[in-house]
Every structure is written in structure tokens, then in C-alpha cells.
Design a protein around this motif. Sequence first.
Motif, PDB file in Angstrom:
ATOM      1  N   TYR A 243       0.691  -1.215  -0.086  1.00 36.52           N
ATOM      2  CA  TYR A 243      -0.042   0.034  -0.065  1.00 36.52           C
ATOM      3  C   TYR A 243       0.681   1.258   0.033  1.00 36.52           C
ATOM      4  N   VAL A 244       2.178   1.255  -0.917  1.00 33.85           N
ATOM      5  CA  VAL A 244       2.814   2.626  -0.987  1.00 33.85           C
ATOM      6  C   VAL A 244       2.420   3.154  -1.959  1.00 33.85           C
ATOM      7  N   TRP A 245       2.058   2.680  -3.115  1.00 36.00           N
ATOM      8  CA  TRP A 245       1.632   3.186  -4.337  1.00 36.00           C
ATOM      9  C   TRP A 245       0.157   2.884  -4.546  1.00 36.00           C
ATOM     10  N   GLU A 246      -0.436   3.520  -5.637  1.00 29.89           N
ATOM     11  CA  GLU A 246      -1.730   3.351  -5.968  1.00 29.89           C
ATOM     12  C   GLU A 246      -1.800   3.370  -7.507  1.00 29.89           C
ATOM     13  N   PRO A 247      -2.807   2.612  -8.152  1.00 29.06           N
ATOM     14  CA  PRO A 247      -3.017   2.658  -9.743  1.00 29.06           C
ATOM     15  C   PRO A 247      -4.029   3.501  -9.746  1.00 29.06           C
ATOM     16  N   LEU A 248      -4.209   3.924 -10.897  1.00 27.52           N
ATOM     17  CA  LEU A 248      -5.338   4.709 -11.568  1.00 27.52           C
ATOM     18  C   LEU A 248      -6.755   3.954 -11.551  1.00 27.52           C
ATOM     19  N   ILE A 249      -6.502   2.516 -11.736  1.00 25.54           N
ATOM     20  CA  ILE A 249      -7.778   1.737 -11.756  1.00 25.54           C
ATOM     21  C   ILE A 249      -7.403   0.456 -10.904  1.00 25.54           C
ATOM     22  N   ALA A 250      -8.127   0.320  -9.799  1.00 30.65           N
ATOM     23  CA  ALA A 250      -7.928  -0.744  -8.921  1.00 30.65           C
ATOM     24  C   ALA A 250      -9.010  -1.888  -9.388  1.00 30.65           C
ATOM     25  N   ALA A 251      -9.084  -3.109  -8.480  1.00 24.94           N
ATOM     26  CA  ALA A 251      -9.650  -4.133  -8.703  1.00 24.94           C
ATOM     27  C   ALA A 251     -10.389  -4.550  -7.457  1.00 24.94           C
ATOM     28  N   SER A 252     -11.813  -4.623  -7.681  1.00 28.19           N
ATOM     29  CA  SER A 252     -12.745  -4.938  -6.425  1.00 28.19           C
ATOM     30  C   SER A 252     -12.530  -6.459  -6.165  1.00 28.19           C
ATOM     31  N   GLU A 253     -13.154  -6.882  -5.225  1.00 32.54           N
ATOM     32  CA  GLU A 253     -12.862  -8.294  -4.641  1.00 32.54           C
ATOM     33  C   GLU A 253     -13.528  -9.101  -5.681  1.00 32.54           C
ATOM     34  N   ASP A 254     -14.424  -8.820  -6.411  1.00 31.12           N
ATOM     35  CA  ASP A 254     -15.229  -9.610  -7.531  1.00 31.12           C
ATOM     36  C   ASP A 254     -14.410  -9.468  -8.781  1.00 31.12           C
ATOM     37  N   GLY A 255     -13.237  -8.922  -8.916  1.00 26.01           N
ATOM     38  CA  GLY A 255     -12.304  -8.969 -10.156  1.00 26.01           C
ATOM     39  C   GLY A 255     -12.788  -7.668 -11.154  1.00 26.01           C
ATOM     40  N   GLN A 256     -13.870  -6.963 -10.942  1.00 26.14           N
ATOM     41  CA  GLN A 256     -14.397  -5.746 -11.786  1.00 26.14           C
ATOM     42  C   GLN A 256     -13.384  -4.618 -11.523  1.00 26.14           C
ATOM     43  N   PRO A 257     -13.243  -3.563 -12.652  1.00 25.52           N
ATOM     44  CA  PRO A 257     -12.348  -2.638 -12.352  1.00 25.52           C
ATOM     45  C   PRO A 257     -13.195  -1.510 -11.296  1.00 25.52           C
ATOM     46  N   ALA A 258     -12.358  -0.895 -10.254  1.00 19.57           N
ATOM     47  CA  ALA A 258     -12.846   0.079  -9.487  1.00 19.57           C
ATOM     48  C   ALA A 258     -12.174   1.424  -9.529  1.00 19.57           C
ATOM     49  N   PRO A 259     -12.794   2.588  -9.347  1.00 21.60           N
ATOM     50  CA  PRO A 259     -11.867   3.663  -9.185  1.00 21.60           C
ATOM     51  C   PRO A 259     -11.045   3.787  -8.062  1.00 21.60           C
ATOM     52  N   LYS A 260      -9.829   4.435  -8.430  1.00 23.99           N
ATOM     53  CA  LYS A 260      -8.776   4.626  -7.380  1.00 23.99           C
ATOM     54  C   LYS A 260      -8.187   5.984  -7.532  1.00 23.99           C
TER      55      LYS A 260
END
Length: 531
Positions: free
Chosen positions: A73-90
Motif C-alpha cells: 500500500y505504498v503506491w496506488e494505480p489509476l484503476i484498482a480491482a474490486s474483490e469480484d475482479g471488476q475495475p474500480a476507481p482509485k
Amino acid sequence: MHPSFFRSKMALQLILLTLCVLLTLAGCSPSAQPQANSSASSGSVHPEEVVLAAPRDLAPGPQDAYYTSTILYVWEPLIAASEDGQPAPKLAKSWKMSEDGKEWTFQLRENVQFHDGEKLNADAVIANFNRYKQVSPKSSPFYTLDIKSSYPGLKDVVKVDDMSFKLVFENPQPTLLYSMVNFSSPIYSPKNFNEKGDFNGLPQGTGPFKLIEHKKDQFALLEAFDGYYGQKAASQRIRVRVIPDPDTRLAALKSGEIMGVMDLGAIPPTLAKELLKDSQFELSATKSTISHYLHPNGKKAPFDNPKIRQAVSMMIDRQQLVKELYLGYPAATVNFLNNTSPFYKDIPLDYRPEEAKKLAAEVLGNQRKSIELIVPTYGLDRYPYKAQAELFQSVLKELQLDVNIRILDGAAFKDAEAKGDYDLALATQGLPNGDPYTLFTNYLSSTGSSNKSYSLGYKNDRVDQLLNQAKATLSMDERKGIYNELQTIAASDLPTIPLFNDASLIAYNKKITGYKATIYGTTLPELKWAS
């Protein structure tokens, strides 16, 4: 001077000496470092650090594509993945695709700053994309950073305004969000790179933790980032030690030297079972993005013949394997694609030992064949690979295959696969992002990188045709249909033999709370001392 002065001075020195001895015996010397299992005598004060352990170094350093794994949890992406594998905002809070699918416009999250104080804006994102172009493909023990795979046909990255940017492509990219997930869109301070695109110091991300110290193959020290835009980390400092040997990790956990474990193969299931006999420990498990395979060398006999690959697959009782060696935590599968993917297709297991023997006899006749199964040492540190290899050695005898087990270090293992100096190999593969197109291309395409580097020797004209169709289609339904067919073909042709989808399994002392397994990593920012 008056004699009483000397008596008073001597008395004071004696008191100070006695106090120092008492403090030392109590373990409260001002110079003493807090230990993971220490606390004040009242029990109300906890050490300033929470100490965890991982089987490998989760911060490979400035030459790595990411410097640290995302699970720190040092860096973050533009798009993350939810626990169901779907793209999620970051870091990107919203987006919009053009009608022709060739342009995507992203709106960035406001009031986000990097650990060095720089602000997140469109210029910072463009600097990161310029770095992607400069260094790709850049290797990492996690996933290769490769802009051509994640952003195929990317023509331009355009600043729209201070907080939005646009990606322009040569061809439609309807599944772009899936391919941008996590390791495909890492964002760092624009001042964090040298002229070669490597890190010029510690990584300056936007995550809830910042890396403040790192000693290679020893530890990574994390500190809560006060300037984090979201929910602040619950622990001020977390030290993640590197302890490769699973028995040593277990001993450290039992002794209170560490409070928990993390990363792939954090605790082998057999050791987890032993740990649960002690009520002060807890386990957390969920699905994992990691899959386990048996790679066949498809460039030489006998595994250049699909009947032998099918025979081996049908001879393995995957459910028994998972139950006996992994205590039922993973999910047995014959599907090449991991079950955390939103495009996963359920394919029934196919355990038919008698049919397997018939197929093997069609190829080998009455002759026995000596083959070599290679096992990577890094796998032994995380999984019961030795017992697994011996199980396959026993089972495959019934197919007239005499298995010799050879254990190789990481570099030698990769070299043997690349040169085709093996017959079967135990291997793992994760999901680099949410779109399986990259994974399908790497393994199933006749020119795929993994197909070549692992000597799989796989070629199927229909597969190549389907991959070209997937690349060109705008319809998500059509692409899903293509992915379904690719999964069906892979389960039949077996360019690699799937075994099971791993489980993300961690263990921890109940002195900490808020610590749970996720499909890739843990809830590290929520970890804190239990009250």
C-alpha cells in the motif's frame, strides 16, 4: 570540600546505578528497541511497530518496475480491482469511452498528494506514462510492466485540463479498464525517476503507507502517511521482515517475534492447521488471483503429443491433491483462467484414470518413458511442492512415465524452461490485470511470450484467429464469447495443465485485529493492535 558532599555524591551515583540495573532487568532501558511481543506491564500500551513477515522481499528496490508490491500500500494505480475482479476507481475517479472505443477520458481524484508533497494532476500522470514507454518491458518478481500489453496501440496521452487526461488508441479498446487494473497503471511522483526511468530514491506513491527504510532481503519499514486523502492507516509503523523458510516463519509467529504473515504462500496449510491448535492465533482465507499449473515441454516427445498431456491431466485427482496437501483451501480446476477473473468459465473436473492409461498406451505402447519434473526452490518456500512432486511421481508411474524430480533455484529453473531442458515443471501464474487477453496471448498465441519462454510449443490456428477477433471487437458480449471458447480449447489442448486456483491464506496473532486476506494481499491499512 565538606565530607558530606562526597557522601551525597556517592549516594546519588549508587541510586543512579541501581536504577539503571533495574531498568535494564525490566527491559525498559531508554536505548532498548521495542519488540513485537513486548508491551507495558499494564498491558495498555503496545509497541510502536507491528512486525509481520513474508517469504520474499516485497520491496525489490529502485531497479524494479514498481519498487514495492502493491500489497504494501505504498503506491496506488489509476484503476484498482474490486474483490469480484471488476475495475474500480482509485486515483482515477471516473472515465468515459468514445463511441468508437478509440479514446478514453479520465477524471482524477482531487486533493491527492504524493509522499514527497507533489500533487496528483494530469501532468503527473503523463510523466508516468512517459516512463512506461521508456522502460517497457520492465521486469519485476510481481508482474512485468509493459505498456504494449496493457495499452496496445496507444497513440497518445493528452492533457485535457489540470485534473483530466485522455488516452488515444489506434484501435477500439472496450476492455481497457480491465487491462489497466493494479500493476498496469501504477502512479508515482513525477520527481521520483532518474534519466533511465528507475527510482531515484525511495518510492513516492500516494498510498496510506510510505516506505521509510528498506534493507534488501531483510525488511521493509512502513510508516502511516499523514497526508493520505482517504482513511488513514490504523497502525503508525509496520515492519515486514523477510523470512523465506516456512518453519522459521511459524516459529517466529509462535514466539511472538512477529504478529502475522503475508504474501504468496504466507503459511502452508499444514502449518496453519498446527497453528490453530493454539487459541491465540487466527487464520483468514479467501480466493486468490494465483493459479498453479504443471507446464509440459511441448517441443519434444512425449508432451508434444496432446494425448499425453490429456492423459496426465485425467490421471491427477485434483480434489484429492487440494484436500491432502492444501487442506481444501484452494479450488481444484481444469480451467487455464483463474476463478477471480470476471470472465471465468466453469469447466467440470475430468478425473478418469482408466481413460488416461488408454491414451498414454496409444502414444507409448508398452515402453516406459523416463521424464524429468523440475521444481523451483522459491516454490518450496511457499508451498508443499516437494510432496506434490512426489505425488505426481507416484501417480504418473501408472502412465508408464518414470519421473525424476530435479529441484532448481529460480534462475536455473527459468533457464531450463527457456532451453526446453525439462519435461514437466511446477509453476504458478497470477492475473496481471483484469482483462485475460494478455494472459491468453502470452500462453496460447503461437508467438506468445510465455509460450516461448516456457517451451510450451503450442500452436492452434483457431486460437490465433480468436485472439485477433478479440482485439478488434467493440462488443463486450462478443469478447466474453471469445474468451469462453478460448477457455474451452485450452482445457482440451492443455498447452499447460491447470491444477488449482490458490487461496489467499494468512495467519496472525489475536493481539492484532483488522487483518484479513484479500484476493491479492491483505487489509494492511486496517491492521491495528487489539484493545
